[in-house]
Design a protein around this motif. Structure first.
Motif, PDB file in Angstrom:
ATOM      1  N   VAL A  27      42.805  66.750  47.375  1.00 23.15           N
ATOM      2  CA  VAL A  27      42.188  67.098  48.656  1.00 23.15           C
ATOM      3  C   VAL A  27      41.298  68.321  48.460  1.00 23.15           C
ATOM      4  N   THR A  28      40.055  68.220  48.938  1.00 22.37           N
ATOM      5  CA  THR A  28      39.133  69.348  48.776  1.00 22.37           C
ATOM      6  C   THR A  28      38.810  70.036  50.100  1.00 22.37           C
ATOM      7  N   PHE A  39      36.865  74.074  59.884  1.00 22.26           N
ATOM      8  CA  PHE A  39      36.709  73.418  58.595  1.00 22.26           C
ATOM      9  C   PHE A  39      37.424  74.286  57.570  1.00 22.26           C
ATOM     10  N   TYR A  40      38.291  73.685  56.778  1.00 22.61           N
ATOM     11  CA  TYR A  40      39.032  74.442  55.779  1.00 22.61           C
ATOM     12  C   TYR A  40      38.741  73.895  54.391  1.00 22.61           C
ATOM     13  N   LEU A  41      38.353  74.791  53.504  1.00 22.02           N
ATOM     14  CA  LEU A  41      38.109  74.414  52.116  1.00 22.02           C
ATOM     15  C   LEU A  41      39.420  74.588  51.359  1.00 22.02           C
ATOM     16  N   ILE A  42      39.827  73.543  50.667  1.00 21.10           N
ATOM     17  CA  ILE A  42      41.091  73.574  49.945  1.00 21.10           C
ATOM     18  C   ILE A  42      40.786  73.572  48.446  1.00 21.10           C
ATOM     19  N   GLU A  71      39.205  65.336  53.207  1.00 23.82           N
ATOM     20  CA  GLU A  71      38.319  64.885  52.137  1.00 23.82           C
ATOM     21  C   GLU A  71      39.123  64.921  50.843  1.00 23.82           C
ATOM     22  N   ALA A  72      39.236  63.755  50.218  1.00 24.17           N
ATOM     23  CA  ALA A  72      40.023  63.668  48.981  1.00 24.17           C
ATOM     24  C   ALA A  72      39.289  62.777  47.996  1.00 24.17           C
ATOM     25  N   LEU A  75      36.435  60.335  52.645  1.00 19.52           N
ATOM     26  CA  LEU A  75      36.949  60.924  53.887  1.00 19.52           C
ATOM     27  C   LEU A  75      38.000  60.024  54.533  1.00 19.52           C
ATOM     28  N   TYR A  76      39.080  60.637  54.953  1.00 14.90           N
ATOM     29  CA  TYR A  76      40.152  59.914  55.629  1.00 14.90           C
ATOM     30  C   TYR A  76      40.454  60.636  56.938  1.00 14.90           C
TER      31      TYR A  76
END
Lengths: 103, 164
Positions: free
Chosen positions: B98-99, B115-118, B143-144, B148-149
């Motif tokens: 996951v990004t 929005f979170y950046l992982i 987002e992985a 996108l899911y």
């Protein structure tokens, strides 16, 4: 002035759980004041968490995030006593930074 | 690059330059369309995505593609939020690589809320508190692996949190 950022970072050995609470009005630009004038938008846009010279979490926020925002996340690594650096910047260019010790 | 034809290399270089800048502009419009673009999003605030009114437009501005529903995206949100100014919402996922995670509130004045950046090493799980103008769908997008899911849940709001 005391920092606007309150952080609790707790290491469980494998992962570090981070909870942050920031004092900020997060005005959306849609709310009116007592006189009926719109309060202009004023909200945090970016919030970053840095551990060991590396970003572990980045938040981009719009005005729909609640007043005095709260966020929680976890990352792998991080030991008790490590520094975690937290910074935010808002749409008016104001900012704050603090460093917390992982517990 | 050597050639006896005068001017030819210059023209060619110009053409290449032109092509390169077109490619760059193209990438600018779709900041998440390629895998390493995650770095590009690192320090830049997605101003444009936050300005979009509808959730579909915001997702397009943010990622340049659409999400498919997935039961691997989990969202915790209340059935009924008495106070729309503070609605606790958390999102997590069992997906690998996951990004990023984003949360949208469909009928807010601007749909994109957060929005979170992982980065690698950070768990795909985030909790926060959002404002909701009225009863509507909350949409979580994960987002992985470049895809996108999404999942959505309706939250009933008794008192709206966007003023008015």
């Amino acid at each position: 002035m005391a920092s606007t950022i309150r952080v609790r970072a707790t290491s469980s050995g494998e992962t570090t759980e981070v909870q942050a609470l920031i004092q900020h009005p997060m005005d959306s630009g849609y709310v009116k004041d007592a006189k009926g004038d719109l309060i202009p938008p004023h909200f945090i846009q970016q919030l970053t968490f840095e551990h060991d010279g590396k970003n572990v979490f980045l938040a981009d926020w719009g005005p729909a995030v609640s007043k005095d925002p709260y966020v929680k996340f976890s990352f792998k690594g991080g030991k008790k006593g490590d520094d975690l650096k937290i910074s935010w910047v808002d749409n008016k260019g104001a900012s704050d930074t603090t460093t917390a010790k992982i517990q | 690059m050597t050639t006896t034809h005068d001017g030819f290399p210059a023209t060619r270089r110009l053409m290449l330059k032109g092509a390169a800048s077109v490619a760059l502009i193209g990438l600018g419009n779709l900041p998440f369309s390629v895998a390493p673009a995650f770095a590009a999003a690192n320090d830049k605030y997605p101003e444009d995505a936050f300005k979009q009114k509808s959730d579909a437009d915001a997702v397009k501005a943010l990622y340049g593609k659409t999400a498919e529903p997935s039961d691997k995206v989990k969202m915790d949100a209340p059935e009924i939020a008495e106070n729309g100014a503070v609605v606790p919402i958390s999102v997590s996922s069992t997906l690998e690589n996951v990004t990023s995670i984003s949360i949208l509130v469909a009928e807010n004045p601007n749909a994109l809320a957060a929005f979170y950046l992982i980065p690698a090493g950070t768990l795909p799980s985030v909790a926060n508190r959002l404002k909701m103008a009225k009863t509507t769908n909350v949409i979580a997008i994960v987002e992985a692996g470049g895809k996108l899911y999404s999942t959505a849940k309706e939250v009933k709001v008794t008192v709206g949190g966007c003023g008015g």
